[in-house]
Write a protein that holds these residues in place. Structure first.
Motif, PDB file in Angstrom:
ATOM      1  N   SER A  47       4.373   0.123  15.772  1.00  0.00           N
ATOM      2  CA  SER A  47       5.122   0.920  15.815  1.00  0.00           C
ATOM      3  C   SER A  47       6.067   0.572  14.155  1.00  0.00           C
ATOM      4  CB  SER A  47       6.285   1.951  17.121  1.00  0.00           C
ATOM      5  OG  SER A  47       6.847   0.949  17.752  1.00  0.00           O
ATOM      6  N   LYS A  48       6.156  -0.374  14.082  1.00  0.00           N
ATOM      7  CA  LYS A  48       7.251  -0.778  13.187  1.00  0.00           C
ATOM      8  C   LYS A  48       6.049  -1.560  12.572  1.00  0.00           C
ATOM      9  CE  LYS A  48      10.407  -2.565  16.887  1.00  0.00           C
ATOM     10  NZ  LYS A  48      10.709  -3.336  16.905  1.00  0.00           N
ATOM     11  N   ARG A  49       5.302  -1.304  11.989  1.00  0.00           N
ATOM     12  CA  ARG A  49       4.562  -2.080  10.553  1.00  0.00           C
ATOM     13  C   ARG A  49       4.873  -0.697   9.636  1.00  0.00           C
ATOM     14  NH1 ARG A  49      -2.623  -2.112  11.568  1.00  0.00           N
ATOM     15  NH2 ARG A  49      -2.188  -4.193  13.016  1.00  0.00           N
ATOM     16  N   ARG A  50       4.867  -1.905   8.658  1.00  0.00           N
ATOM     17  CA  ARG A  50       5.031  -0.646   7.575  1.00  0.00           C
ATOM     18  C   ARG A  50       4.350  -0.569   6.318  1.00  0.00           C
ATOM     19  NH1 ARG A  50       8.901  -6.048   4.707  1.00  0.00           N
ATOM     20  NH2 ARG A  50       7.001  -5.949   4.163  1.00  0.00           N
ATOM     21  N   PHE A  51       4.924   0.114   5.243  1.00  0.00           N
ATOM     22  CA  PHE A  51       4.035   0.706   4.221  1.00  0.00           C
ATOM     23  C   PHE A  51       3.558   1.770   4.442  1.00  0.00           C
ATOM     24  CE2 PHE A  51       3.507  -4.321   4.194  1.00  0.00           C
ATOM     25  CZ  PHE A  51       4.273  -4.190   3.155  1.00  0.00           C
ATOM     26  N   PHE A  52       3.024   2.692   3.523  1.00  0.00           N
ATOM     27  CA  PHE A  52       2.853   4.014   3.738  1.00  0.00           C
ATOM     28  C   PHE A  52       1.788   4.037   4.615  1.00  0.00           C
ATOM     29  CE2 PHE A  52       1.286   3.300  -0.146  1.00  0.00           C
ATOM     30  CZ  PHE A  52       0.078   4.044  -0.841  1.00  0.00           C
ATOM     31  N   TRP A  53       0.226   3.693   4.110  1.00  0.00           N
ATOM     32  CA  TRP A  53      -0.937   2.983   4.501  1.00  0.00           C
ATOM     33  C   TRP A  53      -1.140   3.399   6.361  1.00  0.00           C
ATOM     34  CZ3 TRP A  53      -0.253  -0.188   0.925  1.00  0.00           C
ATOM     35  CH2 TRP A  53       0.041  -1.137   1.140  1.00  0.00           C
ATOM     36  N   ASN A  54       0.214   2.689   6.876  1.00  0.00           N
ATOM     37  CA  ASN A  54      -0.068   2.862   8.212  1.00  0.00           C
ATOM     38  C   ASN A  54       0.778   3.806   8.968  1.00  0.00           C
ATOM     39  OD1 ASN A  54      -1.357   0.652   8.329  1.00  0.00           O
ATOM     40  ND2 ASN A  54       0.928  -1.194   7.966  1.00  0.00           N
ATOM     41  N   ARG A  55       1.126   4.687   8.245  1.00  0.00           N
ATOM     42  CA  ARG A  55       1.725   5.728   8.996  1.00  0.00           C
ATOM     43  C   ARG A  55       1.791   6.239   9.833  1.00  0.00           C
ATOM     44  NH1 ARG A  55       2.481   9.767   4.660  1.00  0.00           N
ATOM     45  NH2 ARG A  55       3.923   8.374   3.385  1.00  0.00           N
ATOM     46  N   ASN A  56       0.598   6.545   9.940  1.00  0.00           N
ATOM     47  CA  ASN A  56      -0.359   7.611  11.386  1.00  0.00           C
ATOM     48  C   ASN A  56      -0.987   6.674  12.666  1.00  0.00           C
ATOM     49  OD1 ASN A  56      -0.969   9.659   9.802  1.00  0.00           O
ATOM     50  ND2 ASN A  56      -2.945   9.453   9.037  1.00  0.00           N
ATOM     51  N   VAL A  57      -0.432   5.657  12.635  1.00  0.00           N
ATOM     52  CA  VAL A  57      -0.982   3.809  13.434  1.00  0.00           C
ATOM     53  C   VAL A  57       1.039   3.866  13.944  1.00  0.00           C
ATOM     54  CG1 VAL A  57      -0.537   1.888  14.076  1.00  0.00           C
ATOM     55  CG2 VAL A  57      -2.781   3.331  12.578  1.00  0.00           C
ATOM     56  N   ARG A  58       2.237   4.051  13.167  1.00  0.00           N
ATOM     57  CA  ARG A  58       3.104   4.328  13.073  1.00  0.00           C
ATOM     58  C   ARG A  58       3.375   5.187  13.969  1.00  0.00           C
ATOM     59  NH1 ARG A  58       4.971   2.591   8.870  1.00  0.00           N
ATOM     60  NH2 ARG A  58       5.114   4.916   8.025  1.00  0.00           N
ATOM     61  N   ASN A  59       2.970   6.182  13.526  1.00  0.00           N
ATOM     62  CA  ASN A  59       3.865   7.823  14.265  1.00  0.00           C
ATOM     63  C   ASN A  59       3.157   8.021  15.226  1.00  0.00           C
ATOM     64  OD1 ASN A  59       5.223   7.990  12.612  1.00  0.00           O
ATOM     65  ND2 ASN A  59       3.653  10.068  11.152  1.00  0.00           N
ATOM     66  N   LYS A  60       1.307   7.134  15.813  1.00  0.00           N
ATOM     67  CA  LYS A  60       0.974   6.934  17.031  1.00  0.00           C
ATOM     68  C   LYS A  60       1.253   6.664  17.865  1.00  0.00           C
ATOM     69  CE  LYS A  60      -2.619   9.151  19.920  1.00  0.00           C
ATOM     70  NZ  LYS A  60      -2.369  10.363  20.682  1.00  0.00           N
ATOM     71  N   ALA A  61       1.903   4.918  17.486  1.00  0.00           N
ATOM     72  CA  ALA A  61       2.879   4.283  18.568  1.00  0.00           C
ATOM     73  C   ALA A  61       4.085   4.357  18.935  1.00  0.00           C
ATOM     74  CB  ALA A  61       2.057   2.757  17.489  1.00  0.00           C
ATOM     75  N   LYS A  62       4.542   5.283  18.144  1.00  0.00           N
ATOM     76  CA  LYS A  62       5.423   6.250  18.326  1.00  0.00           C
ATOM     77  C   LYS A  62       5.411   7.417  19.351  1.00  0.00           C
ATOM     78  CE  LYS A  62       8.758   4.598  14.383  1.00  0.00           C
ATOM     79  NZ  LYS A  62       9.359   5.100  13.259  1.00  0.00           N
ATOM     80  N   GLU A  63       4.484   7.513  19.330  1.00  0.00           N
ATOM     81  CA  GLU A  63       4.381   8.771  20.377  1.00  0.00           C
ATOM     82  C   GLU A  63       3.957   8.284  21.300  1.00  0.00           C
ATOM     83  OE1 GLU A  63       0.835  12.183  20.739  1.00  0.00           O
ATOM     84  OE2 GLU A  63       1.310  11.888  18.761  1.00  0.00           O
ATOM     85  N   ILE A  64       3.477   7.665  21.561  1.00  0.00           N
ATOM     86  CA  ILE A  64       3.203   6.535  23.013  1.00  0.00           C
ATOM     87  C   ILE A  64       3.701   6.371  23.331  1.00  0.00           C
ATOM     88  CG2 ILE A  64       1.408   4.739  24.312  1.00  0.00           C
ATOM     89  CD1 ILE A  64      -0.985   5.964  21.434  1.00  0.00           C
TER      90      ILE A  64
END
Length: 71
Positions: A47-64
């Motif tokens: 959920s803390k991964r930086r950079f725009f290409w990680n946005r979907n992973v970051r958002n999914k982790a935050k959702e979980i």
């Protein structure tokens, strides 16, 4: 201990420039479905991964984390 190692290999996938984000997202969905609370530390890390290409992973982790009521 074995469960933790499996979760670690399941989530801690190197994804330079997001080339493996699809696999990570699929694994996150499986973890969410199975409700593997033991994976929280790894999900927080994602959920803390930086950079725009990680946005979907970051958002999914935050959702979980939100769904599991983890702050």
């Amino acid at each position: 201990q074995i469960k933790d190692e499996i979760i670690k290999r399941f989530i801690n996938i190197a994804s330079p420039l997001g080339i493996r984000n699809k696999i990570i997202l699929q694994n996150l969905e499986i973890i969410e479905e199975l409700r593997l609370i033991e994976a929280i530390d790894y999900i927080v890390s994602l959920s803390k991964r930086r950079f725009f290409w990680n946005r979907n992973v970051r958002n999914k982790a935050k959702e979980i984390l939100r769904n599991w009521n983890v702050k």
